[in-house]
Design a protein around this motif. Structure first.
Motif, PDB file in Angstrom:
ATOM      1  N   GLN A  60       0.833  -1.198   0.000  1.00 17.27           N
ATOM      2  CA  GLN A  60       0.000   0.000   0.000  1.00 17.27           C
ATOM      3  C   GLN A  60       0.875   1.258   0.000  1.00 17.27           C
ATOM      4  N   ASP A  61       1.930   1.250   0.788  1.00 17.62           N
ATOM      5  CA  ASP A  61       2.835   2.401   0.823  1.00 17.62           C
ATOM      6  C   ASP A  61       3.529   2.623  -0.514  1.00 17.62           C
ATOM      7  N   ASN A  62       3.814   1.535  -1.233  1.00 21.03           N
ATOM      8  CA  ASN A  62       4.456   1.633  -2.543  1.00 21.03           C
ATOM      9  C   ASN A  62       3.448   1.737  -3.682  1.00 21.03           C
ATOM     10  N   GLN A  63       2.179   1.862  -3.347  1.00 22.51           N
ATOM     11  CA  GLN A  63       1.080   1.990  -4.297  1.00 22.51           C
ATOM     12  C   GLN A  63       1.052   0.843  -5.309  1.00 22.51           C
ATOM     13  N   GLN A  64       1.302  -0.366  -4.804  1.00 21.94           N
ATOM     14  CA  GLN A  64       1.285  -1.563  -5.637  1.00 21.94           C
ATOM     15  C   GLN A  64       0.153  -2.518  -5.259  1.00 21.94           C
ATOM     16  N   LEU A  65      -0.618  -2.177  -4.229  1.00 23.44           N
ATOM     17  CA  LEU A  65      -1.666  -3.068  -3.752  1.00 23.44           C
ATOM     18  C   LEU A  65      -2.920  -2.919  -4.604  1.00 23.44           C
ATOM     19  N   THR A  66      -3.444  -4.039  -5.086  1.00 19.09           N
ATOM     20  CA  THR A  66      -4.677  -4.018  -5.865  1.00 19.09           C
ATOM     21  C   THR A  66      -5.838  -4.455  -4.981  1.00 19.09           C
ATOM     22  N   VAL A  67      -7.037  -4.157  -5.434  1.00 20.17           N
ATOM     23  CA  VAL A  67      -8.230  -4.516  -4.679  1.00 20.17           C
ATOM     24  C   VAL A  67      -8.375  -6.035  -4.603  1.00 20.17           C
ATOM     25  N   GLN A  68      -8.007  -6.737  -5.679  1.00 19.85           N
ATOM     26  CA  GLN A  68      -8.136  -8.197  -5.684  1.00 19.85           C
ATOM     27  C   GLN A  68      -7.213  -8.846  -4.656  1.00 19.85           C
ATOM     28  N   VAL A  69      -5.965  -8.376  -4.568  1.00 17.92           N
ATOM     29  CA  VAL A  69      -5.027  -8.931  -3.594  1.00 17.92           C
ATOM     30  C   VAL A  69      -5.475  -8.584  -2.186  1.00 17.92           C
ATOM     31  N   SER A  70      -5.924  -7.362  -1.985  1.00 15.47           N
ATOM     32  CA  SER A  70      -6.415  -6.946  -0.679  1.00 15.47           C
ATOM     33  C   SER A  70      -7.610  -7.787  -0.251  1.00 15.47           C
ATOM     34  N   ARG A  71      -8.527  -8.059  -1.176  1.00 12.61           N
ATOM     35  CA  ARG A  71      -9.699  -8.891  -0.889  1.00 12.61           C
ATOM     36  C   ARG A  71      -9.271 -10.310  -0.529  1.00 12.61           C
ATOM     37  N   ALA A  72      -8.326 -10.864  -1.279  1.00 13.25           N
ATOM     38  CA  ALA A  72      -7.873 -12.228  -1.022  1.00 13.25           C
ATOM     39  C   ALA A  72      -7.213 -12.339   0.350  1.00 13.25           C
ATOM     40  N   VAL A  73      -6.405 -11.346   0.718  1.00 10.36           N
ATOM     41  CA  VAL A  73      -5.762 -11.366   2.030  1.00 10.36           C
ATOM     42  C   VAL A  73      -6.813 -11.250   3.130  1.00 10.36           C
ATOM     43  N   LEU A  74      -7.773 -10.360   2.944  1.00  6.65           N
ATOM     44  CA  LEU A  74      -8.834 -10.195   3.932  1.00  6.65           C
ATOM     45  C   LEU A  74      -9.614 -11.491   4.128  1.00  6.65           C
ATOM     46  N   GLN A  75      -9.932 -12.182   3.046  1.00  6.50           N
ATOM     47  CA  GLN A  75     -10.662 -13.448   3.141  1.00  6.50           C
ATOM     48  C   GLN A  75      -9.833 -14.521   3.837  1.00  6.50           C
ATOM     49  N   ARG A  76      -8.519 -14.553   3.544  1.00  4.19           N
ATOM     50  CA  ARG A  76      -7.658 -15.547   4.191  1.00  4.19           C
ATOM     51  C   ARG A  76      -7.605 -15.347   5.700  1.00  4.19           C
ATOM     52  N   VAL A  77      -7.410 -14.100   6.123  1.00  2.46           N
ATOM     53  CA  VAL A  77      -7.301 -13.837   7.557  1.00  2.46           C
ATOM     54  C   VAL A  77      -8.654 -14.037   8.240  1.00  2.46           C
ATOM     55  N   LEU A  78      -9.747 -13.675   7.559  1.00  5.04           N
ATOM     56  CA  LEU A  78     -11.081 -13.884   8.123  1.00  5.04           C
ATOM     57  C   LEU A  78     -11.368 -15.370   8.298  1.00  5.04           C
ATOM     58  N   SER A  79     -10.872 -16.188   7.382  1.00  2.00           N
ATOM     59  CA  SER A  79     -11.122 -17.629   7.467  1.00  2.00           C
ATOM     60  C   SER A  79     -10.291 -18.306   8.556  1.00  2.00           C
ATOM     61  N   MET A  80      -9.255 -17.644   9.062  1.00  2.76           N
ATOM     62  CA  MET A  80      -8.455 -18.233  10.147  1.00  2.76           C
ATOM     63  C   MET A  80      -9.269 -18.346  11.434  1.00  2.76           C
ATOM     64  N   ASN A  81     -10.214 -17.450  11.640  1.00  2.00           N
ATOM     65  CA  ASN A  81     -11.198 -17.518  12.721  1.00  2.00           C
ATOM     66  C   ASN A  81     -10.561 -17.709  14.100  1.00  2.00           C
ATOM     67  N   ALA A  82      -9.583 -16.864  14.403  1.00  2.00           N
ATOM     68  CA  ALA A  82      -8.960 -16.888  15.723  1.00  2.00           C
ATOM     69  C   ALA A  82      -9.195 -15.536  16.387  1.00  2.00           C
ATOM     70  N   ARG A  83      -9.606 -15.548  17.627  1.00  2.00           N
ATOM     71  CA  ARG A  83      -9.970 -14.316  18.324  1.00  2.00           C
ATOM     72  C   ARG A  83      -8.798 -13.361  18.499  1.00  2.00           C
ATOM     73  N   GLU A  84      -7.590 -13.894  18.587  1.00  2.00           N
ATOM     74  CA  GLU A  84      -6.443 -13.015  18.774  1.00  2.00           C
ATOM     75  C   GLU A  84      -6.102 -12.221  17.507  1.00  2.00           C
ATOM     76  N   LEU A  85      -6.767 -12.521  16.409  1.00  2.00           N
ATOM     77  CA  LEU A  85      -6.528 -11.807  15.156  1.00  2.00           C
ATOM     78  C   LEU A  85      -7.431 -10.588  14.982  1.00  2.00           C
ATOM     79  N   ASP A  86      -8.317 -10.326  15.934  1.00  4.17           N
ATOM     80  CA  ASP A  86      -9.290  -9.250  15.776  1.00  4.17           C
ATOM     81  C   ASP A  86      -8.664  -7.886  15.488  1.00  4.17           C
ATOM     82  N   PRO A  87      -7.651  -7.441  16.229  1.00  3.96           N
ATOM     83  CA  PRO A  87      -7.064  -6.131  15.907  1.00  3.96           C
ATOM     84  C   PRO A  87      -6.392  -6.094  14.532  1.00  3.96           C
ATOM     85  N   LEU A  88      -5.754  -7.211  14.153  1.00 11.52           N
ATOM     86  CA  LEU A  88      -5.108  -7.263  12.836  1.00 11.52           C
ATOM     87  C   LEU A  88      -6.140  -7.257  11.722  1.00 11.52           C
ATOM     88  N   LEU A  89      -7.249  -7.950  11.940  1.00  6.40           N
ATOM     89  CA  LEU A  89      -8.318  -7.973  10.943  1.00  6.40           C
ATOM     90  C   LEU A  89      -8.913  -6.578  10.758  1.00  6.40           C
TER      91      LEU A  89
END
Length: 186
Positions: A60-89
């Motif tokens: 994101q800082d290098n302006q190389q992040l796309t919406v598709q990659v951001s969506r995929a990362v968000l879905q991966r972390v959401l699927s981990m389903n661990a409570r300690e990930l809440d602030p990172l999510l």
């Protein structure tokens, strides 16, 4: 050569050599430890999510992040389903909204944010709930969907008592913009 973290188009973390064949034009987040240690520490969901967050922020800082990659990362972390990930999510949701706004495609992330808002309400995750709520308000503001924004505020109350000051300030800003458009000056 140096070892670095890359995000491919599916949002998967890839460990690769920086400056190797074919990677000269791919932005990579350099690692400060060797590959064996990195793979050893990447077994826990918190470490994986933190590495995802670092890679997303770097891209994101290098302006190389796309919406598709951001969506995929968000879905991966959401699927981990661990409570300690809440602030990172919550931070990943904010990065996802900023990426869509930068690419002028905020309407594309509406379903992602609705899914995150539902999941965070079910898990009583206040950090992610406030980030998704404000993300939806920002999407509605940028796309001019005032009725949808009004319905969001009416049907999904914002948890002011448990939100951070920054998130509460964003909520008040979006609510004030909505009231100004509706000519409801209170």
């Amino acid at each position: 050569g140096e070892i670095g973290i890359l995000l491919d188009q599916t949002g998967k973390l890839v460990i690769s050599r920086i400056g190797g064949r074919g990677l000269n034009h791919t932005p990579a987040l350099p690692l400060l430890l060797n590959e064996a240690l990195f793979r050893q520490y990447m077994k826990q969901p918190t470490e994986q999510a933190f590495a995802y967050l670092l890679a997303v922020k770097y891209l994101q800082d290098n302006q190389q992040l796309t919406v598709q990659v951001s969506r995929a990362v968000l879905q991966r972390v959401l699927s981990m389903n661990a409570r300690e990930l809440d602030p990172l999510l919550a931070r990943l949701v904010q990065a996802h909204v900023k990426t869509a706004a930068r690419h002028h495609t905020p309407a594309d992330i509406h379903t992602d944010l609705m899914q995150v808002l539902r999941a965070s309400k079910l898990r009583h995750d206040r950090d992610t709930e406030t980030a998704a709520h404000n993300g939806l308000a920002r999407v509605y503001l940028l796309t001019g969907q005032w009725e949808m924004m009004d319905r969001l505020f009416a049907n999904s109350p914002f948890p002011l008592e448990s939100s951070s000051h920054n998130q509460a300030a964003r909520h008040h800003y979006y609510a004030a913009r909505l009231h100004a458009v509706k000519l409801q000056y209170d």
